[in-house]
Design a protein around this motif. Structure first.
Motif, PDB file in Angstrom:
ATOM      1  N   ILE A 278      -4.125  17.497  -4.602  1.00 36.89           N
ATOM      2  CA  ILE A 278      -4.169  16.183  -3.967  1.00 36.89           C
ATOM      3  C   ILE A 278      -5.558  15.874  -3.420  1.00 36.89           C
ATOM      4  O   ILE A 278      -6.076  14.764  -3.553  1.00 36.89           O
ATOM      5  CB  ILE A 278      -3.130  16.104  -2.833  1.00 36.89           C
ATOM      6  N   GLY A 279      -6.163  16.891  -2.788  1.00 35.63           N
ATOM      7  CA  GLY A 279      -7.456  16.674  -2.143  1.00 35.63           C
ATOM      8  C   GLY A 279      -8.590  16.417  -3.097  1.00 35.63           C
ATOM      9  O   GLY A 279      -9.679  16.022  -2.673  1.00 35.63           O
ATOM     10  N   GLY A 280      -8.364  16.623  -4.400  1.00 32.47           N
ATOM     11  CA  GLY A 280      -9.407  16.335  -5.367  1.00 32.47           C
ATOM     12  C   GLY A 280      -9.674  14.855  -5.534  1.00 32.47           C
ATOM     13  O   GLY A 280     -10.684  14.459  -6.124  1.00 32.47           O
ATOM     14  N   ASN A 281      -8.773  14.033  -5.019  1.00 30.51           N
ATOM     15  CA  ASN A 281      -8.959  12.578  -5.085  1.00 30.51           C
ATOM     16  C   ASN A 281      -9.955  12.160  -4.005  1.00 30.51           C
ATOM     17  O   ASN A 281      -9.710  12.360  -2.813  1.00 30.51           O
ATOM     18  CB  ASN A 281      -7.617  11.883  -4.857  1.00 30.51           C
ATOM     19  N   PRO A 282     -11.101  11.563  -4.363  1.00 30.95           N
ATOM     20  CA  PRO A 282     -12.120  11.204  -3.371  1.00 30.95           C
ATOM     21  C   PRO A 282     -11.666  10.138  -2.381  1.00 30.95           C
ATOM     22  O   PRO A 282     -12.302   9.953  -1.338  1.00 30.95           O
ATOM     23  CB  PRO A 282     -13.286  10.702  -4.227  1.00 30.95           C
ATOM     24  N   ASN A 283     -10.575   9.451  -2.688  1.00 29.21           N
ATOM     25  CA  ASN A 283     -10.064   8.425  -1.775  1.00 29.21           C
ATOM     26  C   ASN A 283      -9.134   8.989  -0.707  1.00 29.21           C
ATOM     27  O   ASN A 283      -8.626   8.252   0.131  1.00 29.21           O
ATOM     28  CB  ASN A 283      -9.328   7.338  -2.563  1.00 29.21           C
ATOM     29  N   ILE A 284      -8.889  10.293  -0.753  1.00 29.78           N
ATOM     30  CA  ILE A 284      -7.986  10.929   0.203  1.00 29.78           C
ATOM     31  C   ILE A 284      -8.771  11.776   1.188  1.00 29.78           C
ATOM     32  O   ILE A 284      -9.616  12.587   0.798  1.00 29.78           O
ATOM     33  CB  ILE A 284      -6.955  11.808  -0.529  1.00 29.78           C
ATOM     34  N   SER A 285      -8.491  11.587   2.468  1.00 30.54           N
ATOM     35  CA  SER A 285      -9.163  12.359   3.514  1.00 30.54           C
ATOM     36  C   SER A 285      -8.156  12.776   4.575  1.00 30.54           C
ATOM     37  O   SER A 285      -7.024  12.286   4.598  1.00 30.54           O
ATOM     38  CB  SER A 285     -10.286  11.539   4.156  1.00 30.54           C
ATOM     39  N   ASN A 286      -8.568  13.672   5.453  1.00 28.57           N
ATOM     40  CA  ASN A 286      -7.715  14.158   6.548  1.00 28.57           C
ATOM     41  C   ASN A 286      -6.352  14.615   6.031  1.00 28.57           C
ATOM     42  O   ASN A 286      -5.310  14.317   6.611  1.00 28.57           O
ATOM     43  CB  ASN A 286      -7.528  13.082   7.619  1.00 28.57           C
ATOM     44  N   LEU A 287      -6.391  15.349   4.935  1.00 29.29           N
ATOM     45  CA  LEU A 287      -5.158  15.811   4.287  1.00 29.29           C
ATOM     46  C   LEU A 287      -4.535  16.974   5.046  1.00 29.29           C
ATOM     47  O   LEU A 287      -5.204  17.951   5.380  1.00 29.29           O
ATOM     48  CB  LEU A 287      -5.464  16.238   2.853  1.00 29.29           C
ATOM     49  N   GLN A 288      -3.240  16.855   5.318  1.00 28.93           N
ATOM     50  CA  GLN A 288      -2.491  17.922   5.962  1.00 28.93           C
ATOM     51  C   GLN A 288      -1.217  18.164   5.167  1.00 28.93           C
ATOM     52  O   GLN A 288      -0.425  17.241   4.951  1.00 28.93           O
ATOM     53  CB  GLN A 288      -2.145  17.566   7.408  1.00 28.93           C
TER      54      GLN A 288
ATOM     55  N   ASP B 145      -5.044  10.226   4.978  1.00 31.58           N
ATOM     56  CA  ASP B 145      -5.599   8.880   5.021  1.00 31.58           C
ATOM     57  C   ASP B 145      -6.047   8.539   3.602  1.00 31.58           C
ATOM     58  O   ASP B 145      -6.748   9.331   2.954  1.00 31.58           O
ATOM     59  CB  ASP B 145      -6.788   8.809   5.978  1.00 31.58           C
ATOM     60  N   VAL B 146      -5.625   7.388   3.116  1.00 30.16           N
ATOM     61  CA  VAL B 146      -5.908   6.998   1.735  1.00 30.16           C
ATOM     62  C   VAL B 146      -6.686   5.688   1.726  1.00 30.16           C
ATOM     63  O   VAL B 146      -6.235   4.676   2.278  1.00 30.16           O
ATOM     64  CB  VAL B 146      -4.608   6.838   0.926  1.00 30.16           C
ATOM     65  N   LYS B 147      -7.830   5.708   1.096  1.00 40.21           N
ATOM     66  CA  LYS B 147      -8.672   4.515   1.004  1.00 40.21           C
ATOM     67  C   LYS B 147      -8.202   3.649  -0.148  1.00 40.21           C
ATOM     68  O   LYS B 147      -8.046   4.121  -1.281  1.00 40.21           O
ATOM     69  CB  LYS B 147     -10.134   4.905   0.805  1.00 40.21           C
ATOM     70  N   GLN B 148      -7.950   2.370   0.161  1.00 42.36           N
ATOM     71  CA  GLN B 148      -7.558   1.398  -0.854  1.00 42.36           C
ATOM     72  C   GLN B 148      -8.462   0.182  -0.693  1.00 42.36           C
ATOM     73  O   GLN B 148      -8.267  -0.634   0.192  1.00 42.36           O
ATOM     74  CB  GLN B 148      -6.097   1.002  -0.680  1.00 42.36           C
ATOM     75  N   GLY B 149      -9.465   0.096  -1.549  1.00 43.35           N
ATOM     76  CA  GLY B 149     -10.445  -0.974  -1.387  1.00 43.35           C
ATOM     77  C   GLY B 149     -11.226  -0.762  -0.105  1.00 43.35           C
ATOM     78  O   GLY B 149     -11.831   0.299   0.105  1.00 43.35           O
ATOM     79  N   ASN B 150     -11.200  -1.773   0.765  1.00 42.43           N
ATOM     80  CA  ASN B 150     -11.881  -1.648   2.053  1.00 42.43           C
ATOM     81  C   ASN B 150     -10.958  -1.168   3.167  1.00 42.43           C
ATOM     82  O   ASN B 150     -11.386  -1.045   4.316  1.00 42.43           O
ATOM     83  CB  ASN B 150     -12.492  -3.007   2.452  1.00 42.43           C
ATOM     84  N   ASP B 151      -9.692  -0.929   2.826  1.00 39.83           N
ATOM     85  CA  ASP B 151      -8.708  -0.508   3.831  1.00 39.83           C
ATOM     86  C   ASP B 151      -8.418   0.982   3.710  1.00 39.83           C
ATOM     87  O   ASP B 151      -8.546   1.581   2.639  1.00 39.83           O
ATOM     88  CB  ASP B 151      -7.398  -1.293   3.668  1.00 39.83           C
ATOM     89  N   VAL B 152      -8.010   1.551   4.838  1.00 39.70           N
ATOM     90  CA  VAL B 152      -7.573   2.943   4.872  1.00 39.70           C
ATOM     91  C   VAL B 152      -6.163   2.983   5.450  1.00 39.70           C
ATOM     92  O   VAL B 152      -5.917   2.492   6.553  1.00 39.70           O
ATOM     93  CB  VAL B 152      -8.521   3.820   5.726  1.00 39.70           C
TER      94      VAL B 152
ATOM     95  N   MET C   4       2.705   3.733  -0.592  1.00 39.00           N
ATOM     96  CA  MET C   4       1.948   4.389  -1.660  1.00 39.00           C
ATOM     97  C   MET C   4       2.390   5.828  -1.797  1.00 39.00           C
ATOM     98  O   MET C   4       2.593   6.525  -0.814  1.00 39.00           O
ATOM     99  CB  MET C   4       0.451   4.334  -1.337  1.00 39.00           C
ATOM    100  N   SER C   5       2.525   6.293  -3.013  1.00 39.14           N
ATOM    101  CA  SER C   5       2.920   7.672  -3.242  1.00 39.14           C
ATOM    102  C   SER C   5       1.766   8.457  -3.831  1.00 39.14           C
ATOM    103  O   SER C   5       1.058   7.987  -4.722  1.00 39.14           O
ATOM    104  CB  SER C   5       4.114   7.729  -4.199  1.00 39.14           C
ATOM    105  N   LEU C   6       1.587   9.670  -3.334  1.00 42.17           N
ATOM    106  CA  LEU C   6       0.571  10.555  -3.877  1.00 42.17           C
ATOM    107  C   LEU C   6       1.124  11.406  -5.013  1.00 42.17           C
ATOM    108  O   LEU C   6       0.399  12.169  -5.630  1.00 42.17           O
ATOM    109  CB  LEU C   6       0.057  11.496  -2.777  1.00 42.17           C
ATOM    110  N   MET C   7       2.411  11.278  -5.303  1.00 47.89           N
ATOM    111  CA  MET C   7       3.070  12.229  -6.183  1.00 47.89           C
ATOM    112  C   MET C   7       2.757  12.102  -7.676  1.00 47.89           C
ATOM    113  O   MET C   7       2.614  13.102  -8.349  1.00 47.89           O
ATOM    114  CB  MET C   7       4.584  12.172  -5.980  1.00 47.89           C
TER     115      MET C   7
END
Length: 278
Positions: free
Chosen positions: A33-43, A68-75, A1-4
């Motif tokens: 990037i961090g504005g996406n609620p599915n993204i956490s622990n961003l470095q 860490d990116v949440k996709q459905g029930n997976d991270v 998956m790309s965040l770009m």
């Protein structure tokens, strides 16, 4: 998956930095990037930067991104590289020469770190040869199969001219079978087999194969070996495999084959042909 892709849109619409410092660049990217609620622990970190050759005032920033990116029930844990271009109060995710169509993202790269020229990665040539060539490749990449064997065989004939360093960079998302193949090559290389790398390009296997035993069966048929699943999982093999991935990430390698010639990325991949051999 790309965040770009999503971030690229954000940057194009709202780049507004004033004579940006490294900290401001990182802060700006984190907000995007961090504005996406599915993204956490961003470095996000600046891995390096350099002036953009031939384009006055612009600097290239080499960025590493972990999250860490949440996709459905997976991270999923994401570890990516990205390149940005900064000039005063402007930041852009892509730079293209409108006259030539040349995309600078594909050309620029950090200078090759001398610490990565290791004995384990040198597959031919004298360590003190005047020219060092670093090759990142996936043995199941179609273009690699056309380019790498001939390039390596040519340079191997001139050990006093070229020191060739090879880094396994399987594109698991495109060719999942290449992961087990490269680990098998590392295993037999550590056992003393010569030309393990070149033999990789002769293995006949479906690139989409995921069954490690089937992949090893094809590998062993080609090499006349008896590599087992346990062999490709031994710590020394995993350590070398992970080292090659670390080097690729540090050098911002995204595709294959990628070639560095005397410490600089070689988009043509053919600078070795320009050298007078001896």
């Amino acid at each position: 998956m790309s965040l770009m892709p999503k971030l690229s849109t954000i940057l194009l619409l709202s780049a507004s930095l004033m004579a940006a410092t490294d900290a401001e660049v990182v802060s700006f990217l984190k907000k995007g990037i961090g504005g996406n609620p599915n993204i956490s622990n961003l470095q996000i970190d600046v891995a390096g930067k350099q002036n953009l050759s031939g384009v006055s005032g612009w600097q290239t920033y080499f960025i590493t991104i972990e999250a860490d990116v949440k996709q459905g029930n997976d991270v999923r844990h994401i570890n990516q590289n990205a390149t940005y271009f900064v000039n005063g109060n402007t930041i852009a995710p892509e730079f293209v020469n409108i006259k030539t169509g040349e995309r600078y993202n594909d050309i620029v790269a950090p200078d090759f770190n001398n610490a990565y020229y290791t004995k384990a990665n040198r597959i031919s040539g004298d360590a003190n040869a005047p020219h060092k060539v670093a090759v990142f490749s996936d043995p199941l990449c179609p273009f690699c199969r056309k380019y790498v064997p001939d390039a390596l065989a040519y340079m191997e004939k001139y050990p006093k001219t070229f020191a060739v360093y090879y880094y396994h960079f399987p594109l698991a998302g495109l060719h999942p079978a290449s992961v087990a193949l490269t680990k098998a090559a590392i295993a037999i290389d550590q056992n003393g087999t010569d030309n393990a790398v070149l033999g990789l390009y002769k293995v006949d296997i479906n690139p989409n194969e995921r069954d490690e035993q089937k992949i090893l069966d094809a590998f062993n048929k080609t090499f006349g070996t008896k590599v087992t699943v346990a062999d490709i999982r031994r710590p020394s093999v995993v350590k070398q495999f992970e080292f090659d991935q670390k080097v690729a990430q540090s050098m911002m390698v995204a595709g294959t084959p990628t070639v560095f010639f005397d410490g600089q990325k070689d988009p043509s991949k053919n600078k070795y042909k320009e050298i007078k051999v001896k």
